[in-house]
Design a protein around this motif. Structure first.
Motif, PDB file in Angstrom:
ATOM      1  N   LEU A 152       0.668  -1.239   0.066  1.00  0.00           N
ATOM      2  CA  LEU A 152      -0.071  -0.150  -0.004  1.00  0.00           C
ATOM      3  C   LEU A 152       0.631   1.382   0.016  1.00  0.00           C
ATOM      4  CD1 LEU A 152      -3.107   0.571   0.219  1.00  0.00           C
ATOM      5  CD2 LEU A 152      -2.731   0.879   2.654  1.00  0.00           C
ATOM      6  N   TYR A 156       1.378   3.875  -3.258  1.00  0.00           N
ATOM      7  CA  TYR A 156       1.007   5.281  -3.109  1.00  0.00           C
ATOM      8  C   TYR A 156       2.084   6.065  -3.616  1.00  0.00           C
ATOM      9  CZ  TYR A 156      -0.596   9.557  -0.997  1.00  0.00           C
ATOM     10  OH  TYR A 156      -1.065  11.047  -1.014  1.00  0.00           O
ATOM     11  N   ASP A 236     -13.624  -2.772  -3.596  1.00  0.00           N
ATOM     12  CA  ASP A 236     -12.252  -2.223  -3.079  1.00  0.00           C
ATOM     13  C   ASP A 236     -12.654  -1.100  -2.175  1.00  0.00           C
ATOM     14  OD1 ASP A 236      -9.828  -2.437  -2.189  1.00  0.00           O
ATOM     15  OD2 ASP A 236      -9.109  -1.406  -4.313  1.00  0.00           O
ATOM     16  N   TRP A 239      -7.727   0.898  -0.931  1.00  0.00           N
ATOM     17  CA  TRP A 239      -6.803   1.579  -2.096  1.00  0.00           C
ATOM     18  C   TRP A 239      -7.488   2.921  -2.553  1.00  0.00           C
ATOM     19  CZ3 TRP A 239      -2.463   3.172  -3.536  1.00  0.00           C
ATOM     20  CH2 TRP A 239      -2.124   3.361  -4.674  1.00  0.00           C
ATOM     21  N   SER A 243      -5.403   6.582  -2.093  1.00  0.00           N
ATOM     22  CA  SER A 243      -5.147   7.090  -3.223  1.00  0.00           C
ATOM     23  C   SER A 243      -5.944   8.162  -3.745  1.00  0.00           C
ATOM     24  CB  SER A 243      -4.610   6.071  -4.134  1.00  0.00           C
ATOM     25  OG  SER A 243      -5.834   5.541  -4.672  1.00  0.00           O
TER      26      SER A 243
END
Lengths: 303, 310
Positions: A152, A156, A236, A239, A243
């Motif tokens: 993760l 990013y 999801d 994420w 982001s």
């Protein structure tokens, strides 16, 4: 696993099964019953009925609350309070249509990308290997063990470095996963190499063999992968949460969560967002039930 | 994890290769590499480089603004003394120990009942409807259950109010909040494991049941002596998968309680998210990520060990 979950296949006739089939026939034709349902059957039917209600009712409450003028979560549909106002506010004031569109675009990119690159790689690993390809395959397998949360933070940073933050591509790219390669490769093992060799003798190129012979033969597993990719992308949360900084690029799932954050007690609106987010996978599930169950269960995907 | 289609034809392949000049030999030896390139490029960017970078970050002090400074094992040492992280490990463990046995047991028992008693339309309805929560996103599940269990205007509180009882803030109570999250997890997962167990039970040879019935075995005896032992590999899969999911739990907790009240539901990934994206301690968060990684790999290795013992 694909085999395991093919629940549509013919049930193996066990003794009890035969008897109960027989019962049904008797019931219908002569009105006599060979084996009465035991008290155990009745108790189980009640218990399972209760579980079915427990599984479904939260979604019913969600839908019911979303169409009422209410600041409470409610279990009853009061016709006097019926309103579509929550949905009007959802789409007009809260840009939910924008979020829906973003999610649809991301899902389409993710599905196409995942299917194309995974089936190509699976074809090479299984039917067109080269020196060292097995070692590369093991690297692929190894990446499957890595939890998404581990990548993760660097992801990013990398996405930022590439200038892709807040783009559809950035939401779709991390969906590509070695699992798809593994899944399709397993399926391709069933295609006889003689078939491909015959095509080669006839002068077909690798690409033609891939496109015209292999792909049509692995269609079922591609459908399963599409379902899996759709669901994991649509659902999801982490994420996109990390982001997406531009409100115009929120996915539906993120938007639904954010609605709750901003309008905690405006249950009608929050439930309208949840309902819309839920309806898309639900509709597809109802339409493609068998593929859904196979696609999800064969993959170990978490919704 | 995925069933194979009919066995590979590698042996016949070798035969035909020796028997006649294979058309495969004529091709460029690395033509396959071209097909692997796109997926490899993507995996490199979204998986392989991030994993290695994460490992590197875990040895650094890094906030988004500056650049990473090497500090060796300091992050790991700090983590071992950080009560909030130790608590997160404990919370995650309690969550796992609550959810995994419960969902495994329930899905097995339900699958057994459906196979034995309801191989009809009713059984199909049970399987289909129990699968609906699986299809829903965790965020939707969390939003809805929060509205049912949560604060003042929630469904449970409205109901208690109607009965004249005092309100009960389930998600605001440190003991009840984690229990609620465990139950919602079980609610979400049962349909998934039910499908796996259902297929597994159907695959148990019918003769075993017939023979034992002749010998006068009761249903309960059959469950413990035939069904459960035959399902051992499946149970293992269900437990391992459930455990790995549990250690990664985030969405449910984040949306239902945000890790509260007072950190009572803050799991490993919740702390990781807070460290990385609220406090911008990227190095510290990466160390947590590596610990999570090690835990998940350890579970997978144990799985492999136990499976190969069979």
């Amino acid at each position: 696993m694909t085999e395991l979950t093919t629940d549509s296949r013919v049930d193996r006739p066990t003794e009890t099964h035969k008897t109960s089939r027989h019962d049904l026939k008797n019931d219908a034709s002569r009105g006599t019953v060979a084996r009465h349902p035991s008290s155990g059957d009745v108790a189980w039917a009640v218990a399972l009925g209760a579980l079915v209600l427990l599984a479904a009712l939260p979604f019913v409450f969600m839908a019911v609350t979303s169409v009422q003028e209410t600041m409470r979560m409610t279990a009853t549909l009061n016709t006097a309070d019926f309103t579509l106002d929550n949905y009007v506010r959802l789409f007009l004031e809260n840009k939910f249509a924008q979020a829906l569109l973003t999610s649809v675009i991301v899902v389409v990119i993710a599905c196409v990308l995942n299917i194309v690159v995974c089936s190509m790689a699976a074809f090479a690993f299984e039917k067109n290997p080269f020196p060292g390809s097995e070692a590369v395959f093991w690297i692929y397998i190894a990446t499957m063990m890595v939890p998404g949360q581990v990548t993760l933070i660097p992801l990013y940073g990398i996405t930022g470095d590439l200038g892709l933050l807040n783009t559809h591509l950035a939401l779709a790219l991390p969906v590509v996963n070695a699992f798809g390669v593994f899944l399709i490769r397993q399926f391709m093992k069933g295609i006889p190499n003689d078939l491909l060799d015959a095509a080669r003798i006839d002068g077909a190129t690798d690409f033609r063999i891939f496109l015209r012979i292999v792909i049509p033969l692995v269609r079922p597993v591609i459908v399963a992968l599409a379902v899996f990719t759709f669901l994991s992308t649509w659902n999801d949360f982490l994420w996109p949460l990390v982001s997406i900084t531009d409100a115009g690029m929120e996915t539906v799932t993120l938007a639904a969560a954010n609605l709750q954050g901003r309008f905690t007690t405006d249950y009608g609106l929050v439930m309208a967002g949840a309902t819309v987010t839920f309806l898309v996978p639900l509709t597809l599930y109802v339409l493609l039930q068998r593929q859904f169950v196979e696609g999800i269960v064969s993959s170990g995907v978490k919704g | 994890m995925v069933a194979t289609s009919p066995a590979s034809t590698s042996s016949t392949d070798t035969l035909s290769r020796t028997a006649q000049p294979s058309p495969r030999k004529a091709r460029k030896p690395f033509s396959g590499a071209l097909y692997i390139l796109p997926s490899f490029a993507i995996l490199l960017v979204v998986m392989i480089i991030p994993i290695l970078t994460s490992l590197y970050y875990s040895f650094t002090s890094y906030s988004v603004l500056g650049s990473p400074t090497w500090i060796g094992l300091d992050n790991y040492q700090l983590l071992s003394q950080d009560p909030s992280f130790v608590d997160a490990l404990i919370v995650t463990l309690i969550y796992t120990l609550g959810a995994v046995p419960l969902q495994t047991f329930l899905s097995l028992v339900i699958a057994e009942a459906v196979v034995r008693r309801f191989r009809n339309a009713f059984g199909r309805v049970v399987r289909s409807v129990l699968f609906v929560p699986v299809v829903s996103s965790l965020v939707v599940a969390a939003v809805v259950w929060r509205a049912i269990l949560g604060t003042d205007q929630g469904l449970v509180n409205s109901f208690l109010g109607m009965l004249g009882l005092p309100g009960l803030n389930v998600l605001g109570n440190p003991n009840l909040a984690l229990a609620a999250i465990i139950l919602v997890t079980v609610w979400k997962n049962i349909g998934y494991f039910l499908v796996i167990y259902y297929a597994g039970i159907l695959a148990v040879p019918a003769e075993l049941y017939e023979a034992s019935s002749v010998d006068g075995a009761s249903r309960i005896q059959q469950l413990f002596k035939i069904t459960i032992p035959s399902l051992r590999p499946i149970t293992l899969l269900v437990v391992i998968l459930g455990t790995i999911w549990s250690f990664q739990v985030f969405d449910l907790v984040y949306v239902m309680t945000g890790g509260g009240p007072g950190g009572a539901t803050a799991t490993i990934v919740v702390r990781l998210y807070q460290a990385g994206f609220e406090n911008f301690q990227m190095g510290y968060a990466s160390a947590m990520a590596m610990i999570l990684f090690v835990i998940v790999v350890a579970i997978a290795i144990v799985q492999r060990k136990v499976l190969s013992d069979d």
